[in-house]
Scaffold this active site. Structure first.
Site, PDB file in Angstrom:
ATOM      1  N   GLY A 208       0.959  -1.033  -0.024  1.00  0.00           N
ATOM      2  CA  GLY A 208      -0.086  -0.079  -0.168  1.00  0.00           C
ATOM      3  C   GLY A 208       0.937   1.124  -0.097  1.00  0.00           C
ATOM      4  O   GLY A 208       2.039   1.064   0.135  1.00  0.00           O
ATOM      5  N   PRO A 209       0.272   2.391  -0.226  1.00  0.00           N
ATOM      6  CA  PRO A 209       0.785   3.697  -0.383  1.00  0.00           C
ATOM      7  C   PRO A 209       1.582   4.011   1.056  1.00  0.00           C
ATOM      8  O   PRO A 209       1.109   3.301   2.015  1.00  0.00           O
ATOM      9  CB  PRO A 209      -0.012   4.829  -0.483  1.00  0.00           C
ATOM     10  CG  PRO A 209      -1.262   3.845  -0.998  1.00  0.00           C
ATOM     11  CD  PRO A 209      -1.253   2.492  -0.290  1.00  0.00           C
ATOM     12  N   PRO A 210       2.649   4.787   1.256  1.00  0.00           N
ATOM     13  CA  PRO A 210       3.416   5.239   2.403  1.00  0.00           C
ATOM     14  C   PRO A 210       2.102   5.688   3.275  1.00  0.00           C
ATOM     15  O   PRO A 210       1.247   6.452   2.945  1.00  0.00           O
ATOM     16  CB  PRO A 210       4.555   6.217   1.756  1.00  0.00           C
ATOM     17  CG  PRO A 210       4.467   6.219   0.536  1.00  0.00           C
ATOM     18  CD  PRO A 210       3.307   5.529  -0.095  1.00  0.00           C
ATOM     19  N   GLY A 211       2.513   5.469   4.650  1.00  0.00           N
ATOM     20  CA  GLY A 211       1.544   6.138   5.598  1.00  0.00           C
ATOM     21  C   GLY A 211       0.194   5.481   5.719  1.00  0.00           C
ATOM     22  O   GLY A 211      -0.513   6.021   6.661  1.00  0.00           O
ATOM     23  N   LYS A 214       0.914  -0.166   7.452  1.00  0.00           N
ATOM     24  CA  LYS A 214       1.460  -1.227   7.295  1.00  0.00           C
ATOM     25  C   LYS A 214       2.331  -1.600   8.342  1.00  0.00           C
ATOM     26  O   LYS A 214       2.265  -2.612   9.057  1.00  0.00           O
ATOM     27  CB  LYS A 214       2.465  -1.106   6.065  1.00  0.00           C
ATOM     28  CG  LYS A 214       1.597  -0.996   4.690  1.00  0.00           C
ATOM     29  CD  LYS A 214       2.332  -1.126   3.349  1.00  0.00           C
ATOM     30  CE  LYS A 214       3.452   0.031   3.241  1.00  0.00           C
ATOM     31  NZ  LYS A 214       2.838   1.504   3.110  1.00  0.00           N
ATOM     32  N   HIS A 429      -7.869  35.943  -9.363  1.00  0.00           N
ATOM     33  CA  HIS A 429      -7.386  34.392  -9.759  1.00  0.00           C
ATOM     34  C   HIS A 429      -8.353  33.364  -8.980  1.00  0.00           C
ATOM     35  O   HIS A 429      -8.953  32.425  -9.528  1.00  0.00           O
ATOM     36  CB  HIS A 429      -5.841  34.387  -9.571  1.00  0.00           C
ATOM     37  CG  HIS A 429      -5.559  32.669  -9.926  1.00  0.00           C
ATOM     38  ND1 HIS A 429      -4.573  32.710 -10.947  1.00  0.00           N
ATOM     39  CD2 HIS A 429      -5.564  31.735  -9.173  1.00  0.00           C
ATOM     40  CE1 HIS A 429      -4.214  31.397 -11.151  1.00  0.00           C
ATOM     41  NE2 HIS A 429      -4.723  30.745 -10.071  1.00  0.00           N
ATOM     42  N   GLU A 430      -8.180  33.371  -7.729  1.00  0.00           N
ATOM     43  CA  GLU A 430      -9.198  32.412  -6.868  1.00  0.00           C
ATOM     44  C   GLU A 430     -10.546  32.475  -7.104  1.00  0.00           C
ATOM     45  O   GLU A 430     -11.198  31.496  -7.146  1.00  0.00           O
ATOM     46  CB  GLU A 430      -8.760  32.619  -5.383  1.00  0.00           C
ATOM     47  CG  GLU A 430      -7.037  32.299  -5.019  1.00  0.00           C
ATOM     48  CD  GLU A 430      -6.821  31.275  -5.516  1.00  0.00           C
ATOM     49  OE1 GLU A 430      -7.531  29.939  -5.588  1.00  0.00           O
ATOM     50  OE2 GLU A 430      -5.485  30.934  -5.732  1.00  0.00           O
ATOM     51  N   ASP A 506      -1.841  25.030 -11.631  1.00  0.00           N
ATOM     52  CA  ASP A 506      -3.128  25.003 -12.032  1.00  0.00           C
ATOM     53  C   ASP A 506      -2.675  24.005 -13.507  1.00  0.00           C
ATOM     54  O   ASP A 506      -3.146  23.086 -13.968  1.00  0.00           O
ATOM     55  CB  ASP A 506      -3.952  26.056 -12.480  1.00  0.00           C
ATOM     56  CG  ASP A 506      -4.088  26.775 -11.066  1.00  0.00           C
ATOM     57  OD1 ASP A 506      -4.287  26.409 -10.242  1.00  0.00           O
ATOM     58  OD2 ASP A 506      -4.371  27.929 -11.311  1.00  0.00           O
TER      59      ASP A 506
HETATM   60  P1  ADP Z   1       3.607   2.848   6.474  1.00  0.00           P
HETATM   61  O1  ADP Z   1       4.300   1.859   7.154  1.00  0.00           O
HETATM   62  O2  ADP Z   1       2.231   2.218   5.825  1.00  0.00           O
HETATM   63  O3  ADP Z   1       4.043   3.598   5.665  1.00  0.00           O
HETATM   64  P2  ADP Z   1       3.163   3.447   9.304  1.00  0.00           P
HETATM   65  O4  ADP Z   1       2.516   2.337   9.693  1.00  0.00           O
HETATM   66  O5  ADP Z   1       4.485   3.592   9.667  1.00  0.00           O
HETATM   67  O6  ADP Z   1       2.808   3.871   7.747  1.00  0.00           O
HETATM   68  O7  ADP Z   1       2.150   4.557   9.700  1.00  0.00           O
HETATM   69  C1  ADP Z   1       2.685   5.782  10.241  1.00  0.00           C
HETATM   70  C2  ADP Z   1       1.795   6.388  11.278  1.00  0.00           C
HETATM   71  O8  ADP Z   1       0.610   6.748  10.848  1.00  0.00           O
HETATM   72  C3  ADP Z   1       1.349   5.359  12.468  1.00  0.00           C
HETATM   73  O9  ADP Z   1       2.137   5.479  13.318  1.00  0.00           O
HETATM   74  C4  ADP Z   1      -0.107   5.847  12.964  1.00  0.00           C
HETATM   75  O10 ADP Z   1       0.220   7.186  13.948  1.00  0.00           O
HETATM   76  C5  ADP Z   1      -0.593   6.512  11.584  1.00  0.00           C
HETATM   77  N1  ADP Z   1      -1.404   5.526  11.025  1.00  0.00           N
HETATM   78  C6  ADP Z   1      -1.690   5.397   9.733  1.00  0.00           C
HETATM   79  N2  ADP Z   1      -2.514   4.265   9.514  1.00  0.00           N
HETATM   80  C7  ADP Z   1      -3.089   4.362  10.464  1.00  0.00           C
HETATM   81  C8  ADP Z   1      -4.693   3.885  10.929  1.00  0.00           C
HETATM   82  N3  ADP Z   1      -5.309   2.830  10.073  1.00  0.00           N
HETATM   83  N4  ADP Z   1      -4.999   3.816  12.077  1.00  0.00           N
HETATM   84  C9  ADP Z   1      -4.371   4.619  13.036  1.00  0.00           C
HETATM   85  N5  ADP Z   1      -3.206   5.335  12.724  1.00  0.00           N
HETATM   86  C10 ADP Z   1      -2.683   5.208  11.553  1.00  0.00           C
HETATM   87 ZN    ZN Z   2      -4.920  28.720  -9.609  1.00  0.00          ZN
END
Ligand code: ADP
Ligand code: ZN
Ligand code: MG
Length: 616
Positions: A208-211, A214, A429-430, A506
């Protein structure tokens, strides 16, 4: 790492040190030892020893007398003394002692065993000691604790709930949690599965995407599993020595099978699991590590209870061999959260901070479509920080709304100096964007318009928020989006008859959408449903590469240009028809700097107040 790193000295330093010590030994200590056997003695001592009758041998040199004494069972001693009398006198004295031998005194070599010991064994011992020290420093540097533990993996072992995370910390992601719960359950209660004859997958790959959580999910598994949990990051395998990676893999699996049932978690597995290729410059070290991993995964018995989890955001780059059944045969997608998921994540993180009054999580979640869990966690934290900055003791809805913008567009640049003329341009513009959006059927409603500059470089922006979560985009919506994006520039042209650099973002976005419509979504008549691009890494940059001939590529460019040009014209048309409202709204925005969607709609729907124009 817990211990302080010793100062780094190059290897050569240690070798030089050993060489210097050996040389010093041979040049100074050894001669001194052999010389030390011939001691200087005062002449009076010579005379008294002579009279005691213990002198056995004498050699008369030009200016000194070398002599040997031997007392009973003791070893012979060698002395020399300055000759105080002339040689005849000495000869006279010595005549009294007929036993004395005259002639060259050759000082006996020191006990040969001891000297061999000192000149050969000692340096070797020294070498070994220094070598050991060296080894220890190196292994410490690599994080190992044992002096001889070259190649030991330093996988951290988490047991029970040491990570402090459980599934309740992971919001949303229900499918992923279900898949992992099954694994945890298997480790707790393998008999249930064995009775039926089910075999659990050896490994599961979180993609999955970062953050998106996982790593968090894996930690939660550790918390829930109550079995040893080995955690290591892919990059830790590939370290400074060639062959180390493979050794680490071997060691990790050895440790794991000793501790079975257990879980092994390899984070960022793409660091070692990249496709092996035949290209030049292939990374041998990485490939060896990967091969070892493949071998180990085949080697252990799935029934034993070692489950391998791995996480990556680049699944497309993984070697096919890793993904075949019997290795990571289960793939657990950890996608960006949907609306319900975002609300749940916001709630989990908001529970950790003090909140003030009722927080409308739904509103925040709707404004953050496409945000990852990590970004949502960050929004809550930024909200808490801004509450502290304002001297309040709890987080309010306003803090959170402000922090949504902070996360999207950066902090407000309060001190930024922008000339009135430029502020006016930004204002038009906005409003141009907002007005075009509002006048089209398929655009999301305007949520907020602001001309407060942000640290991201944006001088202002128009925020649109969909009423409900969308997973599909129709062709009409895509076209309306492009038209809205061109609205800012169109307003500048219409009002100032000149254009600025302010539309660069844009332009980029509009082009991206128009291009994807032609090359990937089959939304152009000319190409029908032909794929012209493939996306190479969907979870990271989302970069696409053309898979068509150069000739087709240039036709694609033509089509993209046509789409944008049409949209631009349409935006211009809309603004021309609503020029009075454009002036009115721009003036209002200039005054207020930030206006809400409701304020915007109210002015837009109010009867025109006749000919109010701003002097430019
Ligand atoms: P990845 O490994 O997918 O890049 P992480 O597991 O390190 O992401 O997630 C980073 C932080 O984002 C976690 O420590 C948590 O605080 C928050 N986070 C991400 N997904 C969730 C989720 N589903 N529920 C709660 N917190 C989350
Ligand atoms: Zn613009
Ligand atoms: Mg991670």
């Amino acid at each position: 790492m817990d211990n302080v790193k010793p100062p780094k000295k190059p290897l050569i330093f240690y070798y030089a040190l050993v060489m210097v010590i050996i040389l010093a030994l041979n040049m100074l200590v050894m001669p001194m030892m052999s010389k030390a056997r011939v001691q200087e003695a005062p002449y009076s001592q010579f005379l008294s020893q002579l009279s005691e009758g213990i002198v056995t041998q004498v050699e008369i040199q030009e200016d000194k007398i070398v002599y040997v004494t031997k007392e009973g069972e003791q070893r012979a001693r060698f002395y020399y003394t300055g000759s105080m009398e002339d040689s005849n006198r000495i000869a006279e004295r010595l005549e009294k002692y007929p036993d004395i031998i005259y002639g060259k005194v050759i000082p006996q070599k020191e006990n040969t065993f001891l000297s061999a010991l000192l000149s050969w064994v000692f340096p070797i011992v020294l070498m070994i000691v220094v070598g050991q020290l060296l080894m220890r420093t190196l292994t410490k540097k690599m994080g190992g604790s044992n002096a001889m533990s070259f190649g030991r993996s330093n996988a951290k072992v988490y047991v029970a709930a040491q990570t402090g995370k459980t599934f309740s910390d992971v919001a949303g992601q229900d499918e992923a949690k279900d898949a992992l719960k099954e694994i945890v359950d298997f480790l707790h209660n393998p008999q249930k599965y064995k009775d039926i004859g089910a075999r659990l997958p050896k490994g599961a790959l979180l993609v999955g995407p970062p953050g998106t959580g996982k790593t968090l999910l894996a930690q939660a598994v550790a918390g829930e599993a109550n079995v040893p949990f080995f955690s290591i990051s892919g990059s830790e395998f590939v370290e400074m020595f060639v062959g180390m990676g493979a050794a680490r893999v071997r060691d990790l699996f050895k440790q794991a099978s000793e501790k079975a049932p257990c879980i092994v978690f390899i984070d960022e597995i793409d660091a070692i699991g990249k496709k092996r290729d035949t290209n030049m410059g292939g990374n041998d070290e990485r490939e060896q590590t990967l091969n070892q991993l493949l071998t180990e995964m085949d080697g252990f018995d799935g029934g034993k209870g070692v489950v391998i989890l791995a996480a990556t955001n680049r699944p497309e780059s993984l070697d096919k061999a890793l993904l075949r059944p019997g290795r990571f045969d289960r793939r657990v997608p950890v996608e960006l959260p949907d609306l319900a998921g975002r609300i749940a994540i916001l709630k989990v993180h908001a529970a950790k901070v003090k909140t003030d009054g009722v927080i409308d999580f739904d509103a925040i979640a709707r404004a953050t479509s496409g945000a990852s869990g990590a970004e949502l966690a960050n929004i809550i934290n930024e909200g808490a920080l801004s509450a502290v900055r304002a001297g309040r003791s709890a987080v309010s809805q306003r803090d959170l709304e402000e922090s949504v913008e902070t996360v999207i567009a950066g902090y407000q640049r309060k001190g930024a100096v922008i000339s009135p003329k430029e502020k006016l341009i930004v204002s038009y513009h906005e409003i141009g964007h907002a007005l075009v959006a509002a006048m089209q059927k398929h655009s999301a409603p305007v949520h907020k318009i602001t001309i407060v500059p942000r640290t991201s470089g944006a001088l202002g922006y128009t925020m649109q928020v969909e009423e409900e979560e969308k997973v599909l985009m129709t062709k009409e919506e895509a076209l309306d989006k492009i038209t809205t994006l061109t609205g800012g520039r169109a307003a500048e042209e219409l009002i100032f008859s000149s254009i600025t650099t302010g539309a660069s973002n844009d332009i980029e976005q509009a082009t991206k959408i128009a291009r994807a419509m032609v090359t990937r979504y089959g939304m152009s008549e000319n190409f029908d449903m032909m794929a012209l691009e493939t996306v190479s890494n969907q979870y990271l940059s989302g970069d696409a590469s053309l898979i068509c001939s150069a000739e087709t590529a240039s036709r694609v460019d033509g089509e993209v240009l046509e789409t944008i040009r049409k949209a631009h014209g349409q935006a211009m048309e809309i603004l021309k028809q609503n020029i009075k409202k454009l002036h009115e709204l721009a003036k209002y925005l200039l005054e207020k700097e930030t206006i809400t969607g409701e304020e915007f709609m109210k002015i837009l729907n109010s009867p025109e107040d006749g000919g109010l124009e701003i002097q430019i």
